[in-house]
Scaffold this motif. Structure first.
Motif, short mmCIF file in Angstrom:
data_model
loop_
_atom_site.label_atom_id
_atom_site.label_comp_id
_atom_site.label_asym_id
_atom_site.label_seq_id
_atom_site.Cartn_x
_atom_site.Cartn_y
_atom_site.Cartn_z
N THR A 1 49.44 92.34 23.99
CA THR A 1 48.99 92.38 22.60
C THR A 1 49.44 91.11 21.90
O THR A 1 50.63 90.76 21.93
CB THR A 1 49.57 93.59 21.85
OG1 THR A 1 49.03 94.79 22.39
CG2 THR A 1 49.23 93.53 20.37
N VAL A 2 48.49 90.40 21.32
CA VAL A 2 48.77 89.30 20.41
C VAL A 2 47.87 89.50 19.19
O VAL A 2 46.66 89.67 19.34
CB VAL A 2 48.51 87.92 21.04
CG1 VAL A 2 48.71 86.82 20.01
CG2 VAL A 2 49.41 87.70 22.23
N LEU A 3 48.46 89.50 18.02
CA LEU A 3 47.72 89.74 16.79
C LEU A 3 47.18 88.42 16.26
O LEU A 3 47.92 87.63 15.67
CB LEU A 3 48.61 90.43 15.76
CG LEU A 3 49.21 91.77 16.22
CD1 LEU A 3 50.21 92.30 15.20
CD2 LEU A 3 48.10 92.78 16.47
N SER A 4 45.91 88.18 16.48
CA SER A 4 45.30 86.93 16.01
C SER A 4 45.04 86.97 14.51
O SER A 4 44.94 85.92 13.87
CB SER A 4 43.98 86.68 16.76
OG SER A 4 44.23 86.47 18.13
N THR A 5 44.90 88.16 13.96
CA THR A 5 44.69 88.32 12.51
C THR A 5 45.64 89.41 12.02
O THR A 5 46.12 90.24 12.80
CB THR A 5 43.24 88.72 12.19
OG1 THR A 5 43.03 90.08 12.60
CG2 THR A 5 42.25 87.81 12.90
N PRO A 6 45.89 89.48 10.70
CA PRO A 6 46.74 90.55 10.15
C PRO A 6 45.98 91.83 9.86
O PRO A 6 46.46 92.67 9.09
CB PRO A 6 47.29 89.91 8.87
CG PRO A 6 46.19 89.00 8.42
CD PRO A 6 45.55 88.47 9.68
#
Length: 906
Positions: free
Chosen positions: A406-411
């Motif tokens: 998991t990598v959060l590219s947006t909030p």
């Protein structure tokens, strides 16, 4: 010959290119006339061709192709009906030539031929740019050039090859492996390659071994050891939003939960360097890397590392039956690419597609087992582990990568859960706490390398833990699409216990899903009490890593598996931080379940320690896995291999080998290794670096006692006497150089003779071959410290010859085969023996009699080294009446000239 020349220049076209300076093919009469001229003339080099003079007057636009020497004598094309194959009753000249070579040599010869033809199609003058393992697509081939390569190889090999050849066998390495048995005729009876035949199902009770783990998690966690240290210390890995992702943090915050498009939290658990990626080791261009979701990048890095942590060279798994099961739940990276740099748009589809996540890992490493991306939200990574275990037991693969990222590219997820009021007010999961007010988001990647326990034992892999059982189910028609369901959670736990053939009291610890929500935690607590908490003498201990690093979502299930196998974790249970008051709603007192709020000793029992891990997806998919401590059976006394007689530990420090795709990568590896110099056994580190790491182009060897200082110097790119560096040429094979007299020292060969059975056996054979011609013992000389004996030319030269032959045997036993040999003085004799030009007996006779003659001649002449060129040296001796002459040209400037001592005095 005329036919041969016509065949040589065929490239699958109907005739020569209109603008080509060469004309048509030679007639048979013309070719024979040229052959007669070559046989009777003194022309050193000759090319036979027609010249199209009008066209040769203007430059030809195409690049002359590189050609392999084997292409100079191709066989006629022998067409067989159907698929490509060697004709049973006739082998092509190339096939005959390959058959006459040794197994290693023929593979190398054909590989060079394939690379040469590929280089010719691409317009390269040499084969260096054509790497064996790179795909033809990455090398620059398209459908047209693929057909041209097929035509060239068909002309050289005499095989009828399909137009899909390059796509069916997509790298020079794979193509070589396909062509070799066709050319040598071994395809008709060759068995299936080892490990490639379908494996029979192992049965549902076959334990699955975790043999390696890798991870990246918040708090600077880059390894399972880091994760265990963070948890054992009770550290808090939650921090502010990252400032390197283009988030408008200033306008994102609003304390009101119902504010549209806002988040009332500005903290979470983040992998701070998720934007950094070196694409070179994976054969990915910078443009494609830019278009790739950071989740794909992180999974590639973690997959590479998990192989190395298992002691497996990542590049050695190409073609293996290894599966990839990857969990993923975010697909928003593409939305951040509002302005695309030139050349990136063509990669965006595969770079942001979730379905490509697992497939890219398989493609990059050449893995041919099942590959699938799984999205069951928060339970994804634990579901992948369950699927991997099933695939291994069913015989669908022999090894598997399982995990999630998991990598959060947006909030967006912060905004979404803020709107629902389901986000923790301070970004932290207050698991099983009365102060719980929502979940706290985190990110990361965790990958496990798993295989059947029987295979792990056979391969000698370290077993970190055993997966005894697992289960997956669904909430079904629960009280809402996203609402958890206690009975379903209880059922999945009981199913996992049944699959593991265990009872609830056989499990000591459970890593809970524990998101810290006011609804989810009480439901999970009741399910755990019902499934595990009854009729126990020792309580079930309960904890959750989410209290330390946040809810890492698709990477959540694998993180505790990472912790459980790291360091001394199997013997201690780490407490999770107490985030507030105990929650009476969880009612942990209704059974024998105790919350881990501090680190404690794992209960000692007469059975293996066991732990359960739970993950529950927001859509209702639940998973539970039961891990078990691995206790290897003690081998019987007669099963323990005895050390060879005379074996002793080498006194010299073992060399540490490092490599990287670039100088910077090599320096980074040195800096990382420098921190381990005081923690690990140097010999173990040396063995691991030698056998379990990819051998890349930029290389360094660290030798001597001051390893820490040498590694620090290498990391800073400064010279150090204990560091040897170099860059290996792609596709090159080693050349062995055998020196002359002067390379000896007292005690040489002793330790190798004592420690290496291969070296010792070869030494005994050399001693037997020398015995008829010498009056001394080879073993006696090696054990002697008599400098006078070692100064005798009739002793030292045969001894050096024997040691060189033995060293060559040892190198071959280690898998090193030379492409050529070169020698000087007695080194020439050793080189001739090593390549089969002389038998061992003949070599011993030549070196012994030659050195005896040299001893008889000693004192009647002399030699001097001149630091000058051959021309000047010749002028200096011109007026000496032939009594002094130039004897040898040993390099660009030094020259040796022999004469009697009197003439040198004059």
């Amino acid at each position: 010959m005329g036919g041969d020349l016509r065949h040589l220049r065929r490239t699958g076209r109907d005739g020569p290119r209109p603008d080509h300076p060469r004309g048509g093919p030679l007639t048979t009469a013309e070719a024979l006339a040229i052959l007669d001229a070559v046989r009777t003339g003194d022309i050193p080099h000759l090319v036979a061709l027609h010249l199209n003079l009008p066209n040769s007057a203007r430059p030809w636009t195409a690049t002359p192709p590189a050609r392999h020497p084997a292409a100079a004598r191709p066989g006629h094309p022998r067409h067989a009906a159907g698929a490509a194959r060697a004709v049973p009753d006739a082998v092509s000249p190339l096939g005959e030539r390959l058959t006459a070579l040794g197994e290693v040599e023929r593979a190398e010869f054909l590989a060079e031929l394939v690379r040469s033809e590929a280089a010719g199609v691409l317009g390269y003058a040499a084969t260096d740019p054509v790497e064996d393992h790179r795909s033809f697509k990455d090398l620059g081939f398209d459908s047209l050039t693929a057909v041209e390569l097929r035509n060239r190889l068909g002309a050289v090999t005499g095989l009828r090859l399909p137009a899909t050849l390059v796509f069916d066998h997509p790298s020079p390495q794979a193509l070589t492996a396909h062509l070799l048995p066709l050319l040598t005729g071994e395809d008709r009876a060759a068995p299936a390659p080892a490990g490639r035949a379908p494996r029979r199902a192992a049965g549902n009770d076959e334990p699955i071994a975790i043999v390696a783990m890798s991870c990246r998690y918040p708090g600077g966690v880059n390894s399972p050891e880091d994760l265990w240290r963070l948890v054992a210390e009770g550290s808090d890995a939650i921090g502010p939003f990252p400032d390197n992702r283009g988030w408008d943090i200033g306008n994102l915050y609003d304390p009101a939960p119902d504010a549209s498009g806002k988040s009332y939290v500005l903290e979470g658990g983040f992998v701070r360097d998720a934007d950094r990626f070196d694409p070179v080791p994976f054969g990915i261009s910078p443009r494609e890397a830019l278009a790739m979701d950071p989740q794909q990048r992180l999974l590639l890095e973690a997959s590479w590392e998990v192989f190395e942590r298992a002691g497996i060279d990542p590049t050695s798994q190409r073609g293996s039956r290894t599966g990839v099961f990857a969990g993923l739940m975010y697909h928003d990276y593409g939305s951040t690419m509002t302005v695309l740099p030139e050349g990136v748009e063509g990669y965006l589809g595969t770079g942001t597609s979730g379905s490509v996540l697992a497939g890219r890992v398989s493609y990059t490493f050449g893995l041919e087992g099942p590959a699938m991306t799984v999205d069951t939200a928060c339970s994804s990574s634990l579901v992948t582990l369950h699927l991997a275990c099933q695939a291994l037991r069913a015989g669908e693969c022999d090894m598997a990568l399982a995990g999630g990222v998991t990598v959060l590219s947006t909030p967006a997820v912060f905004i979404d859960f803020s709107t629902q009021g389901a986000l923790s007010s301070n970004g932290r999961c207050k698991t099983f706490s009365a102060d719980a007010d929502g979940t706290g988001w985190g990110e990361g990647v965790g990958v496990l390398l798993v295989e059947r326990l029987s295979d792990a034992r056979r391969h000698g892999h370290e077993v970190l833990a055993v997966i005894r059982g697992s289960a997956v189910n669904q909430d079904g028609a629960s009280n809402g699409l996203t609402a958890p369901n206690g009975p379903s959670q209880e059922r999945v736990i009981r199913q996992a216990l049944e699959n593991a053939r265990l009872s609830p009291v056989d499990v000591d610890v459970v890593e809970a899903h524990g998101t810290g929500t006011t609804l989810g935690d009480p439901i999970e607590a009741q399910a755990l009490l019902a499934a595990y908490g009854q009729d126990r003498q020792e309580p079930l201990y309960l904890g959750s890593l989410k209290s330390n690093i946040g809810h890492t979502q698709a990477a959540a299930g694998g993180r505790w598996c990472d912790q459980d196998g790291a360091g001394d974790a199997p013997r201690r249970a780490a407490g999770h931080p107490a985030r507030g008051r105990a929650d009476t709603a969880c009612r942990l007192g209704g059974g024998s379940v105790e919350l881990l709020t501090e680190k404690r000793r794992w209960p000692e029992t007469d059975r293996p320690r066991r732990a359960g891990v739970s993950s529950f997806g927001v859509s209702g998919t639940n998973a539970h896995v039961i891990l078990e401590e691995y206790r290897p059976a003690e081998p019987a006394a007669d099963e323990t291999p005895a050390a060879p007689a005379g074996t002793e530990v080498l006194s010299a420090p073992a060399p540490w080998l490092l490599s990287g795709k670039s100088a910077g990568a090599l320096q980074t590896a040195a800096a990382r290794l420098a921190g381990l110099t005081d923690e690990r056994d140097p010999a173990d580190v040396a063995w691991g670096l030698l056998t379990g790491r990819a051998v890349l182009e930029h290389r360094a060897v660290v030798v001597g006692e001051d390893r820490a200082g040498a590694l620090r110097a290498l990391a800073r790119d400064v010279p150090h006497p204990g560091v040897v560096r170099g860059v290996a040429r792609s596709g090159g094979a080693p050349v062995w150089v055998f020196p002359g007299q002067g390379s000896q020292w007292l005690g040489m060969g002793r330790e190798l003779a004592a420690s290496s059975p291969v070296f010792r056996q070869s030494l005994e054979e050399c001693a037997a071959a020398l015995e008829p011609y010498v009056d001394w013992s080879l073993e006696g000389v090696l054990d002697s410290d008599d400098q006078t004996l070692w100064n005798r030319v009739d002793v030292v030269q045969p001894v050096l010859w024997a040691l060189m032959v033995c060293l060559a045997r040892l190198w071959r036993a280690c898998g090193v085969t030379p492409s050529a040999v070169v020698g000087h003085s007695q080194g020439e004799i050793a080189a001739a023996v090593v390549v089969g030009g002389l038998t061992l007996t003949d070599g011993a006779r030549v070196v012994a009699l030659r050195s005896r003659a040299l001893r008889a001649l000693a004192g009647h002449g002399g030699m001097v080294s001149l630091a000058t060129g051959a021309t000047v040296a010749g002028e200096l001796v011109t007026g000496l009446g032939g009594r002094v002459s130039v004897a040898a040209v040993n390099g660009p400037t030094p020259r040796w000239s022999p004469a009697s001592p009197t003439h040198w005095t004059n």
